[in-house]
Write a protein that holds these residues in place. Sequence first.
Motif, PDB file in Angstrom:
ATOM      1  N   VAL A   1      30.321  45.732  70.470  1.00 62.16           N
ATOM      2  CA  VAL A   1      31.586  45.627  71.202  1.00 62.16           C
ATOM      3  C   VAL A   1      31.675  46.742  72.241  1.00 62.16           C
ATOM      4  O   VAL A   1      32.077  46.527  73.387  1.00 62.16           O
ATOM      5  CB  VAL A   1      32.781  45.686  70.221  1.00 62.16           C
ATOM      6  CG1 VAL A   1      34.111  45.681  70.985  1.00 62.16           C
ATOM      7  CG2 VAL A   1      32.717  44.517  69.250  1.00 62.16           C
ATOM      8  N   TRP A   2      31.279  47.946  71.834  1.00 63.34           N
ATOM      9  CA  TRP A   2      31.312  49.088  72.746  1.00 63.34           C
ATOM     10  C   TRP A   2      30.360  48.877  73.924  1.00 63.34           C
ATOM     11  O   TRP A   2      30.724  49.129  75.085  1.00 63.34           O
ATOM     12  CB  TRP A   2      30.965  50.355  71.988  1.00 63.34           C
ATOM     13  CG  TRP A   2      30.973  51.589  72.841  1.00 63.34           C
ATOM     14  CD1 TRP A   2      29.891  52.278  73.303  1.00 63.34           C
ATOM     15  CD2 TRP A   2      32.132  52.262  73.362  1.00 63.34           C
ATOM     16  NE1 TRP A   2      30.299  53.350  74.068  1.00 63.34           N
ATOM     17  CE2 TRP A   2      31.664  53.362  74.120  1.00 63.34           C
ATOM     18  CE3 TRP A   2      33.499  52.055  73.244  1.00 63.34           C
ATOM     19  CZ2 TRP A   2      32.527  54.250  74.762  1.00 63.34           C
ATOM     20  CZ3 TRP A   2      34.358  52.943  73.879  1.00 63.34           C
ATOM     21  CH2 TRP A   2      33.877  54.014  74.630  1.00 63.34           C
ATOM     22  N   ASP A   3      29.168  48.405  73.654  1.00 65.51           N
ATOM     23  CA  ASP A   3      28.178  48.209  74.711  1.00 65.51           C
ATOM     24  C   ASP A   3      28.613  47.118  75.688  1.00 65.51           C
ATOM     25  O   ASP A   3      28.433  47.250  76.908  1.00 65.51           O
ATOM     26  CB  ASP A   3      26.818  47.854  74.110  1.00 65.51           C
ATOM     27  CG  ASP A   3      26.198  49.018  73.342  1.00 65.51           C
ATOM     28  OD1 ASP A   3      26.654  50.161  73.557  1.00 65.51           O
ATOM     29  OD2 ASP A   3      25.291  48.781  72.530  1.00 65.51           O
TER      30      ASP A   3
ATOM     31  N   PRO B   1      39.109  46.737  71.660  1.00 71.53           N
ATOM     32  CA  PRO B   1      40.356  46.582  70.899  1.00 71.53           C
ATOM     33  C   PRO B   1      40.797  47.916  70.287  1.00 71.53           C
ATOM     34  O   PRO B   1      40.006  48.618  69.662  1.00 71.53           O
ATOM     35  CB  PRO B   1      39.983  45.573  69.812  1.00 71.53           C
ATOM     36  CG  PRO B   1      38.838  44.805  70.385  1.00 71.53           C
ATOM     37  CD  PRO B   1      38.067  45.799  71.196  1.00 71.53           C
ATOM     38  N   SER B   2      42.047  48.246  70.496  1.00 74.57           N
ATOM     39  CA  SER B   2      42.594  49.501  69.984  1.00 74.57           C
ATOM     40  C   SER B   2      43.441  49.234  68.749  1.00 74.57           C
ATOM     41  O   SER B   2      43.696  48.080  68.381  1.00 74.57           O
ATOM     42  CB  SER B   2      43.443  50.182  71.055  1.00 74.57           C
ATOM     43  OG  SER B   2      44.579  49.385  71.350  1.00 74.57           O
ATOM     44  N   ASN B   3      43.884  50.300  68.120  1.00 80.25           N
ATOM     45  CA  ASN B   3      44.802  50.177  66.998  1.00 80.25           C
ATOM     46  C   ASN B   3      46.021  49.368  67.422  1.00 80.25           C
ATOM     47  O   ASN B   3      46.513  49.509  68.536  1.00 80.25           O
ATOM     48  CB  ASN B   3      45.243  51.555  66.520  1.00 80.25           C
ATOM     49  CG  ASN B   3      44.067  52.433  66.147  1.00 80.25           C
ATOM     50  OD1 ASN B   3      43.352  52.911  67.021  1.00 80.25           O
ATOM     51  ND2 ASN B   3      43.851  52.638  64.866  1.00 80.25           N
ATOM     52  N   HIS B   4      46.475  48.504  66.526  1.00 79.06           N
ATOM     53  CA  HIS B   4      47.624  47.613  66.701  1.00 79.06           C
ATOM     54  C   HIS B   4      47.270  46.359  67.506  1.00 79.06           C
ATOM     55  O   HIS B   4      48.136  45.521  67.747  1.00 79.06           O
ATOM     56  CB  HIS B   4      48.834  48.325  67.320  1.00 79.06           C
ATOM     57  CG  HIS B   4      49.441  49.354  66.426  1.00 79.06           C
ATOM     58  ND1 HIS B   4      50.794  49.643  66.431  1.00 79.06           N
ATOM     59  CD2 HIS B   4      48.904  50.171  65.489  1.00 79.06           C
ATOM     60  CE1 HIS B   4      51.045  50.587  65.538  1.00 79.06           C
ATOM     61  NE2 HIS B   4      49.904  50.925  64.958  1.00 79.06           N
ATOM     62  N   SER B   5      46.035  46.224  67.921  1.00 75.67           N
ATOM     63  CA  SER B   5      45.593  45.007  68.597  1.00 75.67           C
ATOM     64  C   SER B   5      45.289  43.924  67.559  1.00 75.67           C
ATOM     65  O   SER B   5      44.739  44.227  66.487  1.00 75.67           O
ATOM     66  CB  SER B   5      44.326  45.287  69.418  1.00 75.67           C
ATOM     67  OG  SER B   5      43.661  44.077  69.761  1.00 75.67           O
ATOM     68  N   PRO B   6      45.571  42.656  67.858  1.00 77.69           N
ATOM     69  CA  PRO B   6      45.197  41.581  66.927  1.00 77.69           C
ATOM     70  C   PRO B   6      43.692  41.402  66.808  1.00 77.69           C
ATOM     71  O   PRO B   6      43.224  40.659  65.938  1.00 77.69           O
ATOM     72  CB  PRO B   6      45.869  40.342  67.539  1.00 77.69           C
ATOM     73  CG  PRO B   6      46.065  40.670  68.971  1.00 77.69           C
ATOM     74  CD  PRO B   6      46.307  42.151  69.031  1.00 77.69           C
ATOM     75  N   HIS B   7      42.927  42.082  67.680  1.00 70.23           N
ATOM     76  CA  HIS B   7      41.462  41.999  67.650  1.00 70.23           C
ATOM     77  C   HIS B   7      40.820  43.245  67.034  1.00 70.23           C
ATOM     78  O   HIS B   7      39.595  43.362  67.025  1.00 70.23           O
ATOM     79  CB  HIS B   7      40.924  41.806  69.073  1.00 70.23           C
ATOM     80  CG  HIS B   7      41.436  40.572  69.751  1.00 70.23           C
ATOM     81  ND1 HIS B   7      40.957  39.306  69.475  1.00 70.23           N
ATOM     82  CD2 HIS B   7      42.411  40.409  70.681  1.00 70.23           C
ATOM     83  CE1 HIS B   7      41.598  38.417  70.207  1.00 70.23           C
ATOM     84  NE2 HIS B   7      42.488  39.056  70.947  1.00 70.23           N
TER      85      HIS B   7
ATOM     86  N   ALA C   1      43.603  64.693  56.269  1.00 67.66           N
ATOM     87  CA  ALA C   1      43.757  63.262  56.521  1.00 67.66           C
ATOM     88  C   ALA C   1      42.953  62.890  57.757  1.00 67.66           C
ATOM     89  O   ALA C   1      42.637  63.743  58.595  1.00 67.66           O
ATOM     90  CB  ALA C   1      45.231  62.893  56.718  1.00 67.66           C
ATOM     91  N   GLN C   2      42.651  61.600  57.873  1.00 66.84           N
ATOM     92  CA  GLN C   2      41.881  61.115  59.016  1.00 66.84           C
ATOM     93  C   GLN C   2      42.354  59.719  59.383  1.00 66.84           C
ATOM     94  O   GLN C   2      43.054  59.064  58.618  1.00 66.84           O
ATOM     95  CB  GLN C   2      40.394  61.109  58.688  1.00 66.84           C
ATOM     96  CG  GLN C   2      40.019  60.238  57.509  1.00 66.84           C
ATOM     97  CD  GLN C   2      38.548  60.370  57.128  1.00 66.84           C
ATOM     98  OE1 GLN C   2      37.806  61.166  57.680  1.00 66.84           O
ATOM     99  NE2 GLN C   2      38.096  59.569  56.165  1.00 66.84           N
ATOM    100  N   HIS C   3      41.950  59.275  60.587  1.00 65.62           N
ATOM    101  CA  HIS C   3      42.394  57.972  61.082  1.00 65.62           C
ATOM    102  C   HIS C   3      41.288  57.299  61.870  1.00 65.62           C
ATOM    103  O   HIS C   3      40.605  57.924  62.680  1.00 65.62           O
ATOM    104  CB  HIS C   3      43.620  58.148  61.988  1.00 65.62           C
ATOM    105  CG  HIS C   3      44.495  56.928  62.050  1.00 65.62           C
ATOM    106  ND1 HIS C   3      44.059  55.714  62.557  1.00 65.62           N
ATOM    107  CD2 HIS C   3      45.771  56.731  61.653  1.00 65.62           C
ATOM    108  CE1 HIS C   3      45.043  54.836  62.470  1.00 65.62           C
ATOM    109  NE2 HIS C   3      46.095  55.425  61.916  1.00 65.62           N
ATOM    110  N   ALA C   4      41.112  56.014  61.632  1.00 64.94           N
ATOM    111  CA  ALA C   4      40.193  55.215  62.429  1.00 64.94           C
ATOM    112  C   ALA C   4      40.714  55.105  63.852  1.00 64.94           C
ATOM    113  O   ALA C   4      41.925  54.997  64.079  1.00 64.94           O
ATOM    114  CB  ALA C   4      40.046  53.821  61.818  1.00 64.94           C
ATOM    115  N   ALA C   5      39.804  55.135  64.818  1.00 61.28           N
ATOM    116  CA  ALA C   5      40.203  55.107  66.225  1.00 61.28           C
ATOM    117  C   ALA C   5      39.156  54.352  67.036  1.00 61.28           C
ATOM    118  O   ALA C   5      38.000  54.240  66.625  1.00 61.28           O
ATOM    119  CB  ALA C   5      40.341  56.533  66.762  1.00 61.28           C
ATOM    120  N   PRO C   6      39.549  53.816  68.197  1.00 57.71           N
ATOM    121  CA  PRO C   6      38.554  53.178  69.060  1.00 57.71           C
ATOM    122  C   PRO C   6      37.589  54.198  69.636  1.00 57.71           C
ATOM    123  O   PRO C   6      37.928  55.376  69.795  1.00 57.71           O
ATOM    124  CB  PRO C   6      39.405  52.524  70.146  1.00 57.71           C
ATOM    125  CG  PRO C   6      40.685  53.293  70.158  1.00 57.71           C
ATOM    126  CD  PRO C   6      40.906  53.739  68.749  1.00 57.71           C
ATOM    127  N   GLY C   7      36.416  53.749  69.951  1.00 56.62           N
ATOM    128  CA  GLY C   7      35.357  54.619  70.456  1.00 56.62           C
ATOM    129  C   GLY C   7      34.075  54.284  69.732  1.00 56.62           C
ATOM    130  O   GLY C   7      34.098  53.684  68.648  1.00 56.62           O
TER     131      GLY C   7
END
Length: 415
Positions: free
Chosen positions: A364-366, A384-390, A168-174
């Motif tokens: 967004v990252w830059d 914006p991280s997981n669970h953020s409205p953005h 399994a895998q998960h999307a993440a910020p970065g």
Amino acid sequence: MTSPAARTALDLTADLPVPALEDLYRDLHRHPELSGREHRTAARLSERLTEAGYETVDGIGGTGVVGMLRNGDGPTVLLRGDMDALPVAEETGLPYASGTPGVMHACGHDLHVTWLTGAADALAAGRDTWNGTLLVVGQPAEETGEGAAAMVNDGLYERFPRPDVLLAQHAAPGPAGLYAHSPGLIMSASTDVDIVVHGVGGHGSRPEATVDPVVTAAYIVTRLQTVVSREIAARESAVLTVGRIEAGTRHNIIPSEAHIALNLRTQSAEVRERMLAAIRRIVAGECAAAGCRREPTVTVGGSFPVTVNDADTDRRVAAVHGEVFGAGTVLDFGPVMGSEDFPLLAEGGLPYAYWFVTSTPAEVWDAAGSAAGGDLMEQLAAVPSNHSPHFAPDLATVGPGVRTLVSGALEMFAR
């Protein structure tokens, strides 16, 4: 030298129908469904699996979907994607933003279903390159921690073969394009705790005739901040969050009860028990100091287990990802404080690998990097991280997220 699994994965995903997968993602994002209510999402996944030639069963553990593809003798490999959304009002401004008020795919599960669908199609089309049995699982209710257990309890492994390995895998910020693996502990346990302070209510003009639970609750919340900072060793990782405090109905009424909701994140059973003991002691002490006439109620509620990758499985998957995506794309940033119920699908200690796919759009990252002045942790905190409205993953991750699952599955079939 590139491994056979990596070469085959690149071949099978060379002509992915990325535009069609992006359309599927947009559709899923536009129609989010809360935990246990993923009827439309499940139907879309089920339809795609059936069209690809899978034996498909719906309604496992509520709205769970399983597709099975038997392809000769060999291991049984399970690929899992979670399907549920969150009670979050979307603020991304995307043209395909949620059409359901107050509900949003703020954790990337729409992307997970898209990846799972693409991988299922590619592996079915390329079945002449592998042998074994492939299980594709669309899991409901991950956000509430109920879905994996519900599927197992509903006879998942009586209806289908027990897998030899789960992925399994998960999307993440970065910055999009990185794949985070840890050959061991990768995610923490989560425990919910509910507290009720029983005071004596009355009129706001006569506080002396009451025992005010609001004041007592405020002392409890303040004192709880010392549990991690003063009772847990610095070498341990733990988080205590007060997620809700609720009391009263009107300005001039002192209520008879106050409710406090906590969430704990821990990485060992010992630390969890130490924190629970400290919470009970602090709550009891503050209520006694306030003169509460009833002892407080402390209820330990829902929980998620720790996620601990099988080291050999994770190293093999990480290695094939490095071959598929190139040098510098695979990293190990160690365990995070987030939690998952995926390990509950690995009933009885089945080996599994779980990893993260970074998904923040480059612009967004830059922009966050410029604002952070080169500090990587500040930059990560600014996006914006997981669970953020953005939260809005980069659509450029659609194809790579399919390749991670395809290459991981092929490596497991080669065992």
